[in-house]
Design a protein around this motif. Structure first.
Motif, PDB file in Angstrom:
ATOM      1  N   ASP A  40      -6.702  -8.635   9.536  1.00  0.00           N
ATOM      2  CA  ASP A  40      -7.605  -8.196   8.483  1.00  0.00           C
ATOM      3  C   ASP A  40      -6.990  -8.407   7.109  1.00  0.00           C
ATOM      4  OD1 ASP A  40      -9.398  -7.387  10.458  1.00  0.00           O
ATOM      5  OD2 ASP A  40      -8.467  -5.402  10.592  1.00  0.00           O
ATOM      6  N   ARG A  41      -7.819  -8.277   6.100  1.00  0.00           N
ATOM      7  CA  ARG A  41      -7.400  -8.480   4.716  1.00  0.00           C
ATOM      8  C   ARG A  41      -7.159  -7.147   4.025  1.00  0.00           C
ATOM      9  NH1 ARG A  41     -10.022 -12.762   6.426  1.00  0.00           N
ATOM     10  NH2 ARG A  41      -9.626 -14.808   5.486  1.00  0.00           N
ATOM     11  N   MET A  42      -6.209  -7.157   3.124  1.00  0.00           N
ATOM     12  CA  MET A  42      -5.890  -5.950   2.380  1.00  0.00           C
ATOM     13  C   MET A  42      -7.004  -5.625   1.401  1.00  0.00           C
ATOM     14  SD  MET A  42      -2.571  -5.201  -0.012  1.00  0.00           S
ATOM     15  CE  MET A  42      -2.653  -3.935  -1.285  1.00  0.00           C
TER      16      MET A  42
ATOM     17  N   HIS B 244      -7.836   1.897   5.415  1.00  0.00           N
ATOM     18  CA  HIS B 244      -7.920   0.537   5.958  1.00  0.00           C
ATOM     19  C   HIS B 244      -6.551  -0.141   5.956  1.00  0.00           C
ATOM     20  CE1 HIS B 244      -9.307  -3.590   6.591  1.00  0.00           C
ATOM     21  NE2 HIS B 244      -8.555  -3.917   5.559  1.00  0.00           N
ATOM     22  N   ASN B 245      -5.846  -0.055   4.850  1.00  0.00           N
ATOM     23  CA  ASN B 245      -4.564  -0.768   4.732  1.00  0.00           C
ATOM     24  C   ASN B 245      -3.506  -0.225   5.683  1.00  0.00           C
ATOM     25  OD1 ASN B 245      -5.699  -2.396   2.761  1.00  0.00           O
ATOM     26  ND2 ASN B 245      -4.963  -1.124   1.072  1.00  0.00           N
TER      27      ASN B 245
ATOM     28  N   THR C 199      -3.936   0.240   8.635  1.00  0.00           N
ATOM     29  CA  THR C 199      -4.154  -0.404   9.937  1.00  0.00           C
ATOM     30  C   THR C 199      -3.803  -1.885   9.932  1.00  0.00           C
ATOM     31  OG1 THR C 199      -6.468  -1.061   9.508  1.00  0.00           O
ATOM     32  CG2 THR C 199      -6.080   1.192  10.301  1.00  0.00           C
ATOM     33  N   LEU C 200      -3.344  -2.425   8.813  1.00  0.00           N
ATOM     34  CA  LEU C 200      -3.174  -3.876   8.691  1.00  0.00           C
ATOM     35  C   LEU C 200      -2.125  -4.444   9.645  1.00  0.00           C
ATOM     36  CD1 LEU C 200      -3.418  -4.386   4.827  1.00  0.00           C
ATOM     37  CD2 LEU C 200      -5.069  -5.102   6.561  1.00  0.00           C
TER      38      LEU C 200
ATOM     39  N   TRP D 118       0.821  -1.210   0.000  1.00  0.00           N
ATOM     40  CA  TRP D 118       0.000   0.000   0.000  1.00  0.00           C
ATOM     41  C   TRP D 118       0.856   1.260   0.000  1.00  0.00           C
ATOM     42  CZ3 TRP D 118      -0.052  -3.976   3.435  1.00  0.00           C
ATOM     43  CH2 TRP D 118       0.510  -3.772   4.693  1.00  0.00           C
TER      44      TRP D 118
ATOM     45  N   SER E 134      -1.472 -10.613   9.492  1.00  0.00           N
ATOM     46  CA  SER E 134      -2.474  -9.607   9.845  1.00  0.00           C
ATOM     47  C   SER E 134      -3.822 -10.259  10.140  1.00  0.00           C
ATOM     48  CB  SER E 134      -2.626  -8.579   8.722  1.00  0.00           C
ATOM     49  OG  SER E 134      -3.236  -9.159   7.585  1.00  0.00           O
TER      50      SER E 134
ATOM     51  N   ARG F 287      -4.881 -11.631   3.443  1.00  0.00           N
ATOM     52  CA  ARG F 287      -4.141 -11.170   4.610  1.00  0.00           C
ATOM     53  C   ARG F 287      -2.692 -10.882   4.216  1.00  0.00           C
ATOM     54  NH1 ARG F 287      -5.176 -15.553   9.172  1.00  0.00           N
ATOM     55  NH2 ARG F 287      -5.278 -16.936   7.352  1.00  0.00           N
TER      56      ARG F 287
END
Length: 670
Positions: A384-386, A397-398, A400-401, A267, A382, A363
């Motif tokens: 969460d998922r990218m 969002h990314n 915070t991964l 990202w 991670s 992930r």
């Protein structure tokens, strides 16, 4: 940075680079003495099997491992159309001969040239003065390129390839070379603070394939120093273990230091590893939570506590200050107003760096090495998922991964035999899972702040200084550079010995990991020894199955990939190990030339090769030349790179008579 086995390097220089952990004649309080398995023991079993089944079979089996889906990664030579073997590589070269340690130059192949892009002290922020080595100030250095450049990336920001961002770490300082005798001690200390950290600098050129120049005062230019505020996130944010008199919240840290290698995320942010932070603090040395990290009453030879009490961890007010360093930090180079982040979910140890790959389920997985003799290899997955794309929502969002996820540590075994091929097996042992501690007797905060001690409990495999750990975006395999370990075989015994090269491992090696079923989140993996470094004539060397001529290589440190998936290895320690200058080497990892080591460049006297970036389709290779002439002094420099002002000469504007760590671009001339 390496710096554990420095041969004839002076004790003073070793202490500047790494602290007392470097000293060969005294016990090392940092060194891991827990009862876990040793990588040498496991490797010996697998190598003996390989000699039976034949290296050709093993290499062939590896090429059959299914490739993972490629993930975009800004600033790297990831997979592109037209890659692969069977055609002319975009960076053709004839391997150079190893350079003598007295050569004060960057040695490149015929048909190439090198040019400096940025040197220590070059002004990058608006209003920063030109460099004046004899009259340095903290204010000037805070606007200039920092010292001892290490991790490096060149991230193109325009479609036509004429603009880019250079992002670079500044690992440590060598005050004896930097400042003239008699400089006010407080000025030396505060200027050194400003020379640590990171730099973000805009680059421009007229067209693709040309050399880059930097843009002083450009809008995105940034210096991150030991005075820059960092946010703390993840499960340990706000923990009592991170609170000090200056930060009662445990959520804001002032600065970053000893930033070694790193990685660029899919990202577009840059990760940086805080490594040998222990050498800046005075500590009691009576707490095993301190001594396991090398903290002691005698580490702080720079005497920073004389200027700021936060460097004195013997006081109640700042007992936790060392706990606020040793993290992976994340910086957004496209936003100079953003607050950098320290990610506690990724654990605290002597981070060489972190490199991320997107798993097939979305992930992200980061691989990390703890650069200490007999320490461990780690993985972060991670929660969460990218989210794909670069929309503001996806970017938020990314970012915070890396804040939440599972941390694990590697255990290697040597009993994996499949279809007659001698691959070792291994497993990732969980330290945290689902936000909970998986280590008996440790809270999740304790696992993350005292990761080394938590890992000791679950008995992973002790490694020979795992430094850069990087997944190939082409094959999905992961490459671990183990720089060296001259103490291998001496643990539990008093005094030094004269071990042989493999037992003492002065040359290092590279391990190749294959995730189970091509899934980076599974706990199973197989592994091979890809390179066992040294002069090919030395006993015990191995080059991925290649049996033809190779360039001698020792002490692998950082790794990178080109557009065709070839591994490029930079070294730190060859002058002590094989008596030639450090350099950069190309090594194919698949096909008929798998393991063929060819040297591309050598760095000047006393220097280390850091941060390789391979833009082969653009005809360029970049390296950060770190600590040239490191054993010299202001009065008697041992290198004059890159300005080459002669002895007794008068430096021109912005020049310096002594050595200056420098980012170098190598380009084709024909």
């Amino acid at each position: 940075m390496a710096g554990q086995t420095h041969g004839n390097r002076s004790a003073v220089t070793c202490h500047l680079r790494c602290g007392d952990a470097c000293f060969q004649a005294v016990p090392n309080p940092t060194q891991n003495t827990s009862e876990t398995s040793y990588f040498r023991d496991v490797a010996t079993k697998v190598l003996s099997r390989r000699s039976v089944v034949g290296t050709g079979v093993a290499a062939a089996a590896l090429t059959a491992v299914p490739a993972l889906p490629a993930a975009a990664k800004p600033g790297t030579g990831g997979p592109k159309p037209g890659g692969g073997h069977g055609h002319r590589h975009p960076l053709p070269f004839t391997a150079i001969a190893p350079a003598a340690t007295t050569v004060d130059d960057v040695t490149v192949p015929v048909g190439y040239r090198w040019d400096p892009i940025l040197r220590w002290g070059d002004p990058i922020l608006r209003g920063a003065p030109a460099f004046d080595g004899a009259r340095q100030t903290p204010e000037a250095q805070a606007g200039q390129f920092g010292y001892n450049n290490d991790y490096l990336d060149i991230i193109e920001t325009s479609r036509n390839g004429t603009r880019a961002l250079l992002v670079c770490n500044h690992e440590y300082t060598n005050e004896g070379i930097m400042f003239p005798p008699g400089t006010d001690p407080a000025t030396v200390i505060r200027t050194a603070w400003a020379a640590h950290g990171m730099s973000v600098v805009e680059l421009r050129r007229r067209r693709r394939g040309e050399r880059w120049t930097y843009v002083p005062g450009a809008p995105l230019n940034r210096r991150i120093t030991l005075d820059t505020p960092f946010a703390v996130d993840g499960p340990a944010a706000g923990s009592d273990l991170l609170k000090t008199a200056a930060d009662a919240t445990g959520r804001t840290v002032r600065g970053t230091m000893n930033n070694c290698a790193g990685g660029t995320t899919p990202w577009g942010t840059v990760l940086s590893g805080e490594e040998n932070f222990n050498q800046y603090f005075r500590a009691t040395g009576t707490d095993p939570r301190e001594s396991r990290y090398g903290l002691s009453p005698t580490q702080d030879s720079r005497n920073w506590r004389s200027v700021d009490p936060r460097w004195d961890a013997t006081t109640a007010d700042f007992r936790n200050e060392p706990n606020r360093f040793g993290w992976i930090v994340e910086v957004d180079p496209t936003d100079p107003t953003s607050t950098p982040v320290k990610h506690t979910a990724m654990g605290r140890f002597k981070h060489e760096g972190a490199n991320v790959i997107v798993n097939r389920d979305g992930r992200v997985v980061a691989y990390m090495g703890d650069d200490e003799r007999f320490d461990y290899l780690y993985r972060f997955v991670s929660r969460d998922r990218m989210q794909p794309g670069n929309s503001p929502r996806a970017r938020r969002h990314n970012l915070t991964l890396l804040s939440e996820g599972d941390l694990s540590v590697a255990r290697f075994t040597g009993d994996g035999l499949e279809d007659g091929v001698s691959d070792g097996t291994g497993e990732w042992i969980p330290l945290t899972r689902g936000g909970r501690s998986m280590v008996p007797g440790f809270t999740v905060e304790e696992v993350l702040v005292y990761t080394r001690l938590a890992a000791d409990v679950v008995q992973p495999t002790k490694m020979d200084r795992p430094e850069d750990v990087e997944p190939s975006l082409r094959s999905g395999r992961v490459y671990v550079a183990c720089t060296n370990n001259t103490d291998r075989g001496k643990v539990g015994k008093e005094g030094p010995t004269e071990p042989n090269p493999r037992a003492a491992n002065k040359d290092g090696h590279v391990v190749e990991l294959v995730p189970g079923h091509g899934d980076h989140t599974t706990d199973a993996f197989t592994w091979n020894l890809f390179l066992i470094c040294g002069d090919a004539a030395s006993a015990g060397t191995y080059f991925g199955g290649w049996t033809g001529p190779v360039s001698p290589i020792s002490c692998p440190d950082n790794v990178a990939f080109d557009s065709e998936g070839n591994l490029w290895v930079s070294t730190d320690g060859q002058p002590s190990a094989i008596r030639v200058s450090d350099g950069l080497f190309k090594v194919p990892v698949e096909g008929p030339e798998r393991g063929r080591v060819q040297q591309f460049l050598a760095v000047p006297s006393g220097a280390e090769t850091c941060g390789p970036v391979i833009h082969d389709r653009d005809g360029s290779v970049f390296v950060a030349v770190q600590h040239p002439g490191e054993d010299g002094s202001w009065a008697a420099p041992q290198s004059r790179f890159p300005d080459y002002v002669p002895a007794g000469g008068t430096p021109g504007a912005g020049q310096f008579a002594g050595p200056r760590p420098t980012v170098v671009q190598v380009t084709r001339t024909r």
